[in-house]
Enzyme design. Structure first.
Site, PDB file in Angstrom:
ATOM      1  N   ASP A 151      57.390  49.079  76.379  1.00 51.14           N
ATOM      2  CA  ASP A 151      56.451  47.959  76.326  1.00 51.14           C
ATOM      3  C   ASP A 151      56.443  47.291  74.959  1.00 51.14           C
ATOM      4  O   ASP A 151      56.940  47.833  73.978  1.00 51.14           O
ATOM      5  CB  ASP A 151      55.028  48.447  76.639  1.00 51.14           C
TER       6      ASP A 151
ATOM      7  N   LYS B 151      54.984  42.462  78.424  1.00 53.30           N
ATOM      8  CA  LYS B 151      53.569  42.794  78.436  1.00 53.30           C
ATOM      9  C   LYS B 151      52.801  42.243  77.258  1.00 53.30           C
ATOM     10  O   LYS B 151      51.938  42.897  76.714  1.00 53.30           O
ATOM     11  CB  LYS B 151      53.330  44.300  78.553  1.00 53.30           C
TER      12      LYS B 151
ATOM     13  N   MET C 187      41.378  45.267  74.770  1.00 58.87           N
ATOM     14  CA  MET C 187      41.680  43.947  75.337  1.00 58.87           C
ATOM     15  C   MET C 187      40.484  43.012  75.246  1.00 58.87           C
ATOM     16  O   MET C 187      40.216  42.237  76.155  1.00 58.87           O
ATOM     17  CB  MET C 187      42.133  44.084  76.805  1.00 58.87           C
TER      18      MET C 187
HETATM   19  N1  SAH Z   1      47.482  52.416  76.795  1.00 57.04           N
HETATM   20  C1  SAH Z   1      47.028  51.782  75.572  1.00 57.04           C
HETATM   21  C2  SAH Z   1      46.160  50.588  75.830  1.00 57.04           C
HETATM   22  C3  SAH Z   1      46.899  49.416  76.440  1.00 57.04           C
HETATM   23  S1  SAH Z   1      45.846  48.038  76.702  1.00 57.04           S
HETATM   24  C4  SAH Z   1      46.283  52.824  74.734  1.00 57.04           C
HETATM   25  O1  SAH Z   1      46.034  53.936  75.194  1.00 57.04           O
HETATM   26  O2  SAH Z   1      45.963  52.514  73.591  1.00 57.04           O
HETATM   27  C5  SAH Z   1      46.179  47.059  75.265  1.00 57.04           C
HETATM   28  C6  SAH Z   1      44.991  47.063  74.321  1.00 57.04           C
HETATM   29  O3  SAH Z   1      44.983  48.258  73.551  1.00 57.04           O
HETATM   30  C7  SAH Z   1      45.001  45.946  73.306  1.00 57.04           C
HETATM   31  O4  SAH Z   1      44.469  44.754  73.837  1.00 57.04           O
HETATM   32  C8  SAH Z   1      44.117  46.516  72.218  1.00 57.04           C
HETATM   33  O5  SAH Z   1      42.752  46.384  72.540  1.00 57.04           O
HETATM   34  C9  SAH Z   1      44.464  47.995  72.280  1.00 57.04           C
HETATM   35  N2  SAH Z   1      45.491  48.338  71.273  1.00 57.04           N
HETATM   36  C10 SAH Z   1      46.713  48.789  71.489  1.00 57.04           C
HETATM   37  N3  SAH Z   1      47.357  49.025  70.327  1.00 57.04           N
HETATM   38  C11 SAH Z   1      46.499  48.713  69.339  1.00 57.04           C
HETATM   39  C12 SAH Z   1      46.538  48.732  67.917  1.00 57.04           C
HETATM   40  N4  SAH Z   1      47.627  49.137  67.252  1.00 57.04           N
HETATM   41  N5  SAH Z   1      45.440  48.339  67.244  1.00 57.04           N
HETATM   42  C13 SAH Z   1      44.322  47.947  67.875  1.00 57.04           C
HETATM   43  N6  SAH Z   1      44.222  47.901  69.218  1.00 57.04           N
HETATM   44  C14 SAH Z   1      45.279  48.287  69.942  1.00 57.04           C
END
Ligand code: SAH
Length: 254
Positions: free
Chosen positions: A36, A58, A172
């Site tokens: 992703d 994505k 998100m």
């Molecule tokens: N499966 C992932 C989440 C995917 S949804 C997990 O467990 O983290 C995508 C959301 O995750 C983004 O919109 C943001 O809110 C958060 N996210 C993912 N990576 C991030 C990062 N490095 N810093 C802050 N938020 C993050």
């Protein structure tokens, strides 16, 4: 007998060192990796030469491959005998659609496993110095999606969350930040409740903006905070101030 199988693997929140040992081993063994957007490119260097690497896109609203195409590909490659690694940001089972991919594997009768990852709420919490729970301050936290806040079929009970959970970690949430804060205040959370947005948490591009439920929207707009970012709401955001003196000096603190 085909020896194909699917590993649905969490890559961690951004810093490539935050992947698990088990996940790295799967990357080293993989025949095919479907990854992703939020997965660090550095991790792909662990693949053998010859591993087929497929980008699944994505970015919010724009997908290089649709979810059903991804599911078909992982099943098809495994069916012909490949070890397929589905590498996902954070944890596969936290807003990662890993459950749907596991179901696709199960329906096709393909052996699969799920390897957890450090979810971005945990990553953001650690790197911003904002505990999710803290004795005397927060005894509960919830992970929540902000993406469909206010919509017709809003999946989140902001009314209940506003009142019953100490720390909220909203994924998100950037696009709907105003609506999210508005819902929480409308349902009884004080506008003075501390809040933080952590953009690109755990990476060298991390930025943190803090404020309150009442003013975090303006502060985030002024900083042009964008995706990916984690919204943390609750009194433990205040602990960051006390941890700051001990943080690495080179970290960029806003
Ligand atoms: N499966 C992932 C989440 C995917 S949804 C997990 O467990 O983290 C995508 C959301 O995750 C983004 O919109 C943001 O809110 C958060 N996210 C993912 N990576 C991030 C990062 N490095 N810093 C802050 N938020 C993050």
């Amino acid at each position: 007998m085909s020896r194909g199988r699917i590993s649905i693997v969490g890559a961690g929140p951004g810093d490539p060192e935050l992947i698990t040992v088990k996940a790295l081993r799967r990357l080293e063994e993989a025949d095919v990796v479907l990854y992703d957007r939020l997965v660090s490119d550095e991790l792909l260097n662990y693949c053998r030469t010859g591993t087929l690497k497929i980008y699944c896109g994505k970015a919010p609203g724009r997908h290089a491959l649709t979810q059903s195409e991804i599911e078909r590909l992982i099943v098809d490659y495994a069916t012909v005998g490949h070890h397929v690694v589905r590498l996902k940001g954070g944890d596969p089972f936290v807003f990662g659609r890993g459950g749907e991919e596991a179901l696709a594997a199960a329906r096709a009768g393909i052996p699969f496993e799920v390897i957890p990852g450090v979810t971005s709420a945990a990553g953001a919490s650690a790197s911003a110095g904002i505990p999710l729970t803290h004795r005397g301050t927060a005894a509960s936290f919830a992970v929540v999606t902000g993406s469909r806040c206010g919509g017709e079929n809003a999946p989140v009970r902001w009314d209940l969350l506003a009142q019953s959970v100490d720390t909220l970690a909203v994924y998100m949430g950037v696009a709907k930040l105003g609506e999210i804060c508005g819902e929480l205040i409308r349902h009884g959370r004080a506008a003075s409740t501390p809040a933080a947005l952590i953009e690109n948490a755990t990476t060298s591009a991390e930025r943190v903006v803090t404020g309150t439920l009442g003013d975090i929207v303006q502060r985030a707009a002024a900083m042009r905070i964008g995706n990916p970012a984690m919204l943390l709401v609750g009194d433990t955001v205040g602990i960051r101030e006390m941890l700051r003196p001990a943080e690495a000096v080179e970290r960029r603190i806003v």
